[in-house]
Enzyme design. Structure first.
Site, PDB file in Angstrom:
ATOM      1  N   ARG A 107      -8.399   0.605  13.852  1.00 21.24           N
ATOM      2  CA  ARG A 107      -7.369  -0.050  13.038  1.00 21.24           C
ATOM      3  C   ARG A 107      -7.652  -1.556  13.138  1.00 21.24           C
ATOM      4  O   ARG A 107      -7.832  -2.068  14.242  1.00 21.24           O
ATOM      5  CB  ARG A 107      -5.976   0.217  13.607  1.00 21.24           C
ATOM      6  CG  ARG A 107      -4.889  -0.660  12.984  1.00 21.24           C
ATOM      7  CD  ARG A 107      -3.624  -0.734  13.840  1.00 21.24           C
ATOM      8  NE  ARG A 107      -2.977   0.548  13.978  1.00 21.24           N
ATOM      9  CZ  ARG A 107      -2.231   0.864  15.044  1.00 21.24           C
ATOM     10  NH1 ARG A 107      -2.079   0.015  16.054  1.00 21.24           N
ATOM     11  NH2 ARG A 107      -1.663   2.050  15.121  1.00 21.24           N
ATOM     12  N   ASP A 156      -3.304   1.458  20.820  1.00 24.58           N
ATOM     13  CA  ASP A 156      -2.985   0.096  20.389  1.00 24.58           C
ATOM     14  C   ASP A 156      -3.754  -0.905  21.242  1.00 24.58           C
ATOM     15  O   ASP A 156      -4.120  -0.614  22.385  1.00 24.58           O
ATOM     16  CB  ASP A 156      -1.477  -0.179  20.601  1.00 24.58           C
ATOM     17  CG  ASP A 156      -0.586   0.503  19.574  1.00 24.58           C
ATOM     18  OD1 ASP A 156      -1.094   0.942  18.528  1.00 24.58           O
ATOM     19  OD2 ASP A 156       0.633   0.599  19.833  1.00 24.58           O
TER      20      ASP A 156
HETATM   21  C1  FAD Z   1       0.327  -0.678  11.592  1.00 24.78           C
HETATM   22  C2  FAD Z   1       0.165  -1.885  12.454  1.00 24.78           C
HETATM   23  C3  FAD Z   1      -0.243  -1.752  13.758  1.00 24.78           C
HETATM   24  C4  FAD Z   1      -0.431  -2.868  14.564  1.00 24.78           C
HETATM   25  N1  FAD Z   1      -0.963  -2.721  15.823  1.00 24.78           N
HETATM   26  C5  FAD Z   1      -1.231  -3.822  16.551  1.00 24.78           C
HETATM   27  C6  FAD Z   1      -1.917  -3.722  17.804  1.00 24.78           C
HETATM   28  O1  FAD Z   1      -2.278  -2.629  18.268  1.00 24.78           O
HETATM   29  N2  FAD Z   1      -2.163  -4.866  18.487  1.00 24.78           N
HETATM   30  C7  FAD Z   1      -1.800  -6.100  18.006  1.00 24.78           C
HETATM   31  O2  FAD Z   1      -2.070  -7.105  18.656  1.00 24.78           O
HETATM   32  N3  FAD Z   1      -1.131  -6.203  16.831  1.00 24.78           N
HETATM   33  C8  FAD Z   1      -0.857  -5.115  16.108  1.00 24.78           C
HETATM   34  N4  FAD Z   1      -0.215  -5.249  14.892  1.00 24.78           N
HETATM   35  C9  FAD Z   1       0.419  -6.541  14.532  1.00 24.78           C
HETATM   36  C10 FAD Z   1      -0.555  -7.459  13.830  1.00 24.78           C
HETATM   37  O3  FAD Z   1      -1.533  -7.896  14.743  1.00 24.78           O
HETATM   38  C11 FAD Z   1       0.166  -8.684  13.251  1.00 24.78           C
HETATM   39  O4  FAD Z   1       0.806  -9.392  14.259  1.00 24.78           O
HETATM   40  C12 FAD Z   1       1.182  -8.339  12.175  1.00 24.78           C
HETATM   41  O5  FAD Z   1       0.789  -7.269  11.390  1.00 24.78           O
HETATM   42  C13 FAD Z   1       1.410  -9.538  11.246  1.00 24.78           C
HETATM   43  O6  FAD Z   1       0.210  -9.855  10.604  1.00 24.78           O
HETATM   44  P1  FAD Z   1      -0.060  -9.614   9.037  1.00 24.78           P
HETATM   45  O7  FAD Z   1      -1.409  -9.037   8.906  1.00 24.78           O
HETATM   46  O8  FAD Z   1       1.047  -8.836   8.440  1.00 24.78           O
HETATM   47  O9  FAD Z   1      -0.178 -11.069   8.417  1.00 24.78           O
HETATM   48  P2  FAD Z   1       0.716 -12.376   8.509  1.00 24.78           P
HETATM   49  O10 FAD Z   1      -0.125 -13.475   7.952  1.00 24.78           O
HETATM   50  O11 FAD Z   1       1.296 -12.552   9.872  1.00 24.78           O
HETATM   51  O12 FAD Z   1       1.900 -12.042   7.532  1.00 24.78           O
HETATM   52  C14 FAD Z   1       1.693 -11.898   6.147  1.00 24.78           C
HETATM   53  C15 FAD Z   1       3.041 -11.613   5.494  1.00 24.78           C
HETATM   54  O13 FAD Z   1       3.526 -10.348   5.952  1.00 24.78           O
HETATM   55  C16 FAD Z   1       4.932 -10.367   6.165  1.00 24.78           C
HETATM   56  N5  FAD Z   1       5.222 -10.166   7.583  1.00 24.78           N
HETATM   57  C17 FAD Z   1       4.335 -10.144   8.610  1.00 24.78           C
HETATM   58  N6  FAD Z   1       4.965  -9.902   9.784  1.00 24.78           N
HETATM   59  C18 FAD Z   1       6.277  -9.771   9.479  1.00 24.78           C
HETATM   60  C19 FAD Z   1       7.445  -9.516  10.259  1.00 24.78           C
HETATM   61  N7  FAD Z   1       7.387  -9.337  11.578  1.00 24.78           N
HETATM   62  N8  FAD Z   1       8.627  -9.447   9.628  1.00 24.78           N
HETATM   63  C20 FAD Z   1       8.705  -9.616   8.285  1.00 24.78           C
HETATM   64  N9  FAD Z   1       7.638  -9.864   7.500  1.00 24.78           N
HETATM   65  C21 FAD Z   1       6.445  -9.926   8.086  1.00 24.78           C
HETATM   66  C22 FAD Z   1       5.396 -11.726   5.711  1.00 24.78           C
HETATM   67  O14 FAD Z   1       5.727 -11.627   4.332  1.00 24.78           O
HETATM   68  C23 FAD Z   1       4.159 -12.589   5.888  1.00 24.78           C
HETATM   69  O15 FAD Z   1       4.150 -13.714   5.068  1.00 24.78           O
HETATM   70  C24 FAD Z   1      -0.089  -4.158  14.048  1.00 24.78           C
HETATM   71  C25 FAD Z   1       0.316  -4.300  12.736  1.00 24.78           C
HETATM   72  C26 FAD Z   1       0.420  -3.185  11.930  1.00 24.78           C
HETATM   73  C27 FAD Z   1       0.825  -3.388  10.510  1.00 24.78           C
END
Ligand code: FAD
Length: 307
Positions: free
Chosen positions: A179, A129
């Protein structure tokens, strides 16, 4: 609100208070499979039965002593053994600060190498991560170094970082699996795009670098616009759905996960478990204002319960 929650996620004094609170524990259960490996394996089983892949994460970060780092490494090797024994379609995600990166880079590399070697022997894979920007360079370097021995390791790129494009090009040249995510930490405007529109534009740009590379990457997002952009690009470039996977977090947009599976895409669910769930939970609250409202409402006494 996002800034405040991300600052609180690093507050070591708040953590025990929130974690001892029964309501917080219940709300956290939405995002965390449980406290024990058995809970994570059970969740992975359910995920596999619905034709999705899993990635198990033993929660923990910023370990402050060598014994803690070594214990985490032992824990990760055990996870791989159980995944193999139970024939689960799952890999593992881990954080380098859980393997002692704050203490010594040599220790961290030794532990990561041991875990990756074990994963490789079992035909499995370790995802490193990406944490806050203070760790980006070391995470990229360590992943590349370990990868020269064992290819069963990859890392994560955060589209909110200005440096991400250069890192993506660098890691692609090294043949590294990545990723792609937007980024979950509190970063200053000197290192990360402050505006969501810029993060999203960079996400799409990076996705278009990753997908045609011939290397198997994960597109991690719950954002329907990012998912649509990925599907459109893959279709236009004749990149078939077995050449990459979508990834989402446990407890978030299960409906969207299942819809993608029905459309024939590969979907991996990131399943965190363990007792050290506070920072992970706070980052999930920070991502969506509605989560905070739900959490705060849950903390209030229910009507009829009060005096
Ligand atoms: C499999 C995976 C691994 C990850 N690994 C890392 C990592 O190693 N390092 C890192 O910095 N980040 C990591 N992240 C987190 C990532 O960086 C984002 O903070 C997170 O995924 C929210 O961004 P989004 O792309 O969903 O878009 P956003 O624009 O934040 O969200 C889009 C939509 O998704 C839904 N959504 C998003 N987050 C949530 C929530 N918490 N609860 C409910 N609904 C939500 C909502 O409907 C929102 O409108 C990871 C995410 C995933 C999915």
């Amino acid at each position: 609100m996002r800034e405040l929650l991300l600052r609180l996620s690093e507050n070591k004094r708040l953590a025990p208070l929130i974690m001892a609170n029964g309501v917080s524990r219940r709300v956290a259960q939405r995002f965390v499979a449980g406290e024990k490996l058995e809970d994570a394996l059970a969740a992975a089983n359910v995920v596999n039965r619905s034709l999705k892949l899993a990635s198990l994460d033993l929660l923990g970060e910023n370990v402050s002593d060598e014994a803690g780092a070594r214990a985490a490494a032992v824990g990760y090797r055990a996870i791989f053994d159980r995944i193999a024994a139970e024939r689960l379609d799952a890999n593992v995600s881990l954080k380098l600060t859980q393997l002692g990166l704050d203490l010594s880079e040599d220790l961290c590399q030794e532990l990561l190498e041991g875990i990756v070697q074990h994963a490789a022997e079992l035909g499995n894979f370790v995802r490193v991560d990406m944490e806050g920007s203070a760790y980006t360079q070391r995470t990229v370097d360590l992943t590349k170094r370990v990868r020269t021995e064992f290819s069963a390791v990859g890392t994560v790129m955060q589209a909110y970082l200005y440096r991400a494009e250069q890192d993506v090009r660098d890691l692609l040249a090294a043949g590294c699996r990545m990723r792609l995510c937007k980024g979950a930490y509190k970063e200053p405007p000197e290192v990360a795009f402050p505006k969501k529109a810029d993060v999203d534009a960079n996400y799409v740009k990076l996705m278009k670098l990753l997908l045609p590379s011939g290397i198997y990457h994960g597109i991690a997002t719950h954002d329907p616009a990012m998912i649509q952009a990925t599907k459109d690009f893959a279709r236009d470039q004749n990149i078939t759905s077995d050449k990459f996977e979508f990834q989402m977090l446990y407890g978030i947009r299960t409906d969207l996960q299942d819809a993608l599976v029905r459309e024939g895409f590969r979907v991996r669910v990131y399943i965190p478990y363990g007792t050290d769930w506070f920072p992970y939970f706070m980052r999930r609250l920070a991502e969506r204002p509605a989560n905070v409202t739900f959490f705060l409402r849950s903390l209030l006494p229910r009507a009829g319960n009060g005096a």
